[in-house]
Design a protein around this motif. Sequence first.
Motif, PDB file in Angstrom:
ATOM      1  N   GLN A 119      14.613 -41.342  27.026  1.00 37.31           N
ATOM      2  CA  GLN A 119      15.699 -42.305  27.230  1.00 37.31           C
ATOM      3  C   GLN A 119      16.589 -42.409  26.001  1.00 37.31           C
ATOM      4  OE1 GLN A 119      12.555 -45.271  28.908  1.00 37.31           O
ATOM      5  NE2 GLN A 119      14.535 -46.078  29.524  1.00 37.31           N
ATOM      6  N   VAL A 120      16.005 -42.130  24.844  1.00 36.63           N
ATOM      7  CA  VAL A 120      16.753 -42.143  23.586  1.00 36.63           C
ATOM      8  C   VAL A 120      16.366 -40.917  22.774  1.00 36.63           C
ATOM      9  CG1 VAL A 120      16.986 -44.660  23.450  1.00 36.63           C
ATOM     10  CG2 VAL A 120      14.965 -43.553  22.482  1.00 36.63           C
ATOM     11  N   ASP A 121      17.265 -40.522  21.868  1.00 33.86           N
ATOM     12  CA  ASP A 121      16.970 -39.425  20.957  1.00 33.86           C
ATOM     13  C   ASP A 121      16.285 -39.930  19.695  1.00 33.86           C
ATOM     14  OD1 ASP A 121      18.270 -37.412  22.573  1.00 33.86           O
ATOM     15  OD2 ASP A 121      20.160 -38.346  21.993  1.00 33.86           O
ATOM     16  N   MET A 122      16.618 -41.152  19.315  1.00 32.91           N
ATOM     17  CA  MET A 122      15.969 -41.772  18.159  1.00 32.91           C
ATOM     18  C   MET A 122      16.066 -43.277  18.279  1.00 32.91           C
ATOM     19  SD  MET A 122      18.730 -41.310  15.022  1.00 32.91           S
ATOM     20  CE  MET A 122      18.900 -39.549  15.211  1.00 32.91           C
ATOM     21  N   ILE A 123      15.181 -43.964  17.559  1.00 31.67           N
ATOM     22  CA  ILE A 123      15.209 -45.424  17.534  1.00 31.67           C
ATOM     23  C   ILE A 123      15.290 -45.893  16.086  1.00 31.67           C
ATOM     24  CG2 ILE A 123      13.799 -47.496  17.881  1.00 31.67           C
ATOM     25  CD1 ILE A 123      12.940 -46.432  20.538  1.00 31.67           C
ATOM     26  N   VAL A 124      16.289 -46.733  15.823  1.00 33.88           N
ATOM     27  CA  VAL A 124      16.472 -47.338  14.496  1.00 33.88           C
ATOM     28  C   VAL A 124      16.514 -48.845  14.736  1.00 33.88           C
ATOM     29  CG1 VAL A 124      17.812 -47.296  12.361  1.00 33.88           C
ATOM     30  CG2 VAL A 124      17.901 -45.337  13.922  1.00 33.88           C
ATOM     31  N   ALA A 125      15.355 -49.472  14.743  1.00 35.94           N
ATOM     32  CA  ALA A 125      15.284 -50.861  15.215  1.00 35.94           C
ATOM     33  C   ALA A 125      14.124 -51.604  14.551  1.00 35.94           C
ATOM     34  CB  ALA A 125      15.139 -50.889  16.733  1.00 35.94           C
ATOM     35  N   THR A 126      14.215 -51.789  13.230  1.00 31.18           N
ATOM     36  CA  THR A 126      13.133 -52.450  12.477  1.00 31.18           C
ATOM     37  C   THR A 126      11.776 -51.960  12.978  1.00 31.18           C
ATOM     38  OG1 THR A 126      13.164 -54.407  13.943  1.00 31.18           O
ATOM     39  CG2 THR A 126      14.543 -54.483  11.988  1.00 31.18           C
ATOM     40  N   TYR A 127      11.640 -50.650  13.047  1.00 30.26           N
ATOM     41  CA  TYR A 127      10.502 -49.983  13.686  1.00 30.26           C
ATOM     42  C   TYR A 127       9.463 -49.624  12.625  1.00 30.26           C
ATOM     43  CZ  TYR A 127       8.669 -47.040  17.549  1.00 30.26           C
ATOM     44  OH  TYR A 127       7.921 -46.482  18.572  1.00 30.26           O
ATOM     45  N   SER A 128       8.418 -50.445  12.506  1.00 31.82           N
ATOM     46  CA  SER A 128       7.412 -50.228  11.466  1.00 31.82           C
ATOM     47  C   SER A 128       6.564 -48.988  11.758  1.00 31.82           C
ATOM     48  CB  SER A 128       6.488 -51.453  11.359  1.00 31.82           C
ATOM     49  OG  SER A 128       7.209 -52.571  10.908  1.00 31.82           O
ATOM     50  N   ILE A 129       6.359 -48.186  10.735  1.00 34.86           N
ATOM     51  CA  ILE A 129       5.530 -46.988  10.844  1.00 34.86           C
ATOM     52  C   ILE A 129       4.062 -47.402  10.785  1.00 34.86           C
ATOM     53  CG2 ILE A 129       4.944 -44.768   9.801  1.00 34.86           C
ATOM     54  CD1 ILE A 129       7.743 -44.843   8.469  1.00 34.86           C
ATOM     55  N   THR A 130       3.325 -47.141  11.854  1.00 39.77           N
ATOM     56  CA  THR A 130       1.894 -47.448  11.884  1.00 39.77           C
ATOM     57  C   THR A 130       1.126 -46.239  12.404  1.00 39.77           C
ATOM     58  OG1 THR A 130       1.877 -48.290  14.165  1.00 39.77           O
ATOM     59  CG2 THR A 130       2.436 -49.870  12.424  1.00 39.77           C
ATOM     60  N   ASP A 131      -0.164 -46.191  12.088  1.00 39.20           N
ATOM     61  CA  ASP A 131      -0.995 -45.069  12.534  1.00 39.20           C
ATOM     62  C   ASP A 131      -1.046 -44.989  14.056  1.00 39.20           C
ATOM     63  OD1 ASP A 131      -1.511 -44.289   9.941  1.00 39.20           O
ATOM     64  OD2 ASP A 131      -3.403 -45.402   9.807  1.00 39.20           O
ATOM     65  N   ASN A 132      -1.161 -46.138  14.714  1.00 42.85           N
ATOM     66  CA  ASN A 132      -1.219 -46.141  16.180  1.00 42.85           C
ATOM     67  C   ASN A 132       0.055 -45.575  16.793  1.00 42.85           C
ATOM     68  OD1 ASN A 132      -3.783 -47.215  16.306  1.00 42.85           O
ATOM     69  ND2 ASN A 132      -3.090 -49.331  16.510  1.00 42.85           N
ATOM     70  N   ARG A 133       1.186 -45.962  16.252  1.00 44.49           N
ATOM     71  CA  ARG A 133       2.463 -45.480  16.784  1.00 44.49           C
ATOM     72  C   ARG A 133       2.656 -43.991  16.491  1.00 44.49           C
ATOM     73  NH1 ARG A 133       5.928 -50.808  14.874  1.00 44.49           N
ATOM     74  NH2 ARG A 133       5.354 -52.128  16.647  1.00 44.49           N
ATOM     75  N   LYS A 134       2.150 -43.531  15.359  1.00 42.10           N
ATOM     76  CA  LYS A 134       2.307 -42.120  14.995  1.00 42.10           C
ATOM     77  C   LYS A 134       1.527 -41.198  15.929  1.00 42.10           C
ATOM     78  CE  LYS A 134       2.197 -41.007  10.599  1.00 42.10           C
ATOM     79  NZ  LYS A 134       1.819 -41.000   9.169  1.00 42.10           N
ATOM     80  N   GLU A 135       0.617 -41.756  16.714  1.00 39.43           N
ATOM     81  CA  GLU A 135      -0.071 -40.944  17.718  1.00 39.43           C
ATOM     82  C   GLU A 135       0.858 -40.612  18.883  1.00 39.43           C
ATOM     83  OE1 GLU A 135      -3.532 -43.026  18.955  1.00 39.43           O
ATOM     84  OE2 GLU A 135      -4.531 -42.928  16.999  1.00 39.43           O
ATOM     85  N   LYS A 136       1.934 -41.402  19.052  1.00 38.87           N
ATOM     86  CA  LYS A 136       2.829 -41.233  20.192  1.00 38.87           C
ATOM     87  C   LYS A 136       4.211 -40.715  19.804  1.00 38.87           C
ATOM     88  CE  LYS A 136       0.548 -45.039  22.624  1.00 38.87           C
ATOM     89  NZ  LYS A 136       0.731 -46.396  23.233  1.00 38.87           N
ATOM     90  N   VAL A 137       4.694 -41.096  18.608  1.00 36.70           N
ATOM     91  CA  VAL A 137       6.027 -40.679  18.175  1.00 36.70           C
ATOM     92  C   VAL A 137       5.963 -40.201  16.733  1.00 36.70           C
ATOM     93  CG1 VAL A 137       7.135 -42.358  19.715  1.00 36.70           C
ATOM     94  CG2 VAL A 137       6.715 -42.964  17.331  1.00 36.70           C
ATOM     95  N   ALA A 138       6.985 -39.499  16.305  1.00 42.68           N
ATOM     96  CA  ALA A 138       7.119 -39.084  14.905  1.00 42.68           C
ATOM     97  C   ALA A 138       8.108 -40.025  14.220  1.00 42.68           C
ATOM     98  CB  ALA A 138       7.596 -37.645  14.824  1.00 42.68           C
ATOM     99  N   PHE A 139       7.925 -40.223  12.923  1.00 38.14           N
ATOM    100  CA  PHE A 139       8.789 -41.121  12.173  1.00 38.14           C
ATOM    101  C   PHE A 139       9.428 -40.412  10.990  1.00 38.14           C
ATOM    102  CE2 PHE A 139       6.051 -44.343  14.139  1.00 38.14           C
ATOM    103  CZ  PHE A 139       6.978 -45.320  14.486  1.00 38.14           C
ATOM    104  N   ALA A 140      10.744 -40.478  10.914  1.00 38.49           N
ATOM    105  CA  ALA A 140      11.437 -40.147   9.674  1.00 38.49           C
ATOM    106  C   ALA A 140      11.503 -41.430   8.858  1.00 38.49           C
ATOM    107  CB  ALA A 140      12.834 -39.633   9.967  1.00 38.49           C
TER     108      ALA A 140
END
Length: 282
Positions: free
Chosen positions: A101-122
Amino acid sequence: MRTTTKIAAAMAAAALALAGCASNDGNGGGDNASGDGDKGKITIGIKFDQPGLGLKEGANYTGFDVDVAKYVAKELGYNEDQIEWKESVSAQRENMIANGQVDMIVATYSITDNRKEKVAFAGPYFVAGQGLLVQESNSDISGPDSLDGKKLCSVAGSTPAERIKEEYSQGVQLQEAQGYSECVELLGSGTIDAVTTDDIILAGFAAQDQYQGKLKLAGTPFSEENYGVGVKKDSDMCEKVNEALTKMIDDGSWEKFLKENMGENYKPNESTNPPKPGGNCS
């Protein structure tokens, strides 16, 4: 023979020129852009209700995250009019990326280990800390340890809400909303005692005209939140975004965006800001 050779060479050169034009047809530098990528668009998820960070007012989008997103998009080859903005509610962010639905998300998006299992973070491109917003007259709340028996509001699916559940749930009445603007309205009316999320988000709300002199941040931040740009896993876009974020910090744009959106009075933690992007793409 010579004429035939010249004609063949000219045709080959013309074919190469056409191929070059096709490779620059307006799709920009986002090789993995989805959504409307075939029309030269990049779709970016932001918050629509966070003053100073991501705020939609009519057809206008403003805030620190918005400026960061515009800068990154430009570095990827997209002009501002090629950006399609989409609201990214906290609880839906991973799905929005995974579903394209989006190419990237820039929305006070905290990098966490759980989230890194589903998405990549720059990133990270900013390091915040969880804080508390209370009414100006409140003297009872000075930090998370003083929340016993208090009514607290945060956003469903957010890191701050999860931290309260896991570490400070004893005696706390947590109400989960869809957006922080809802929480702040409840605080302003006296329905709840405090709002909790990252200090930079709370500072943005407190700086709004209708809340100046009525709301304040209580105590000091009690966490470290690394804001990243979420992209699809196994995408080569992640490292390209890291390069853009690094350039943004180095050329002074990062500091400029922060001051323009949060004001001169907001002072981020200097020991962690500005951060050094990288290391979270895999």
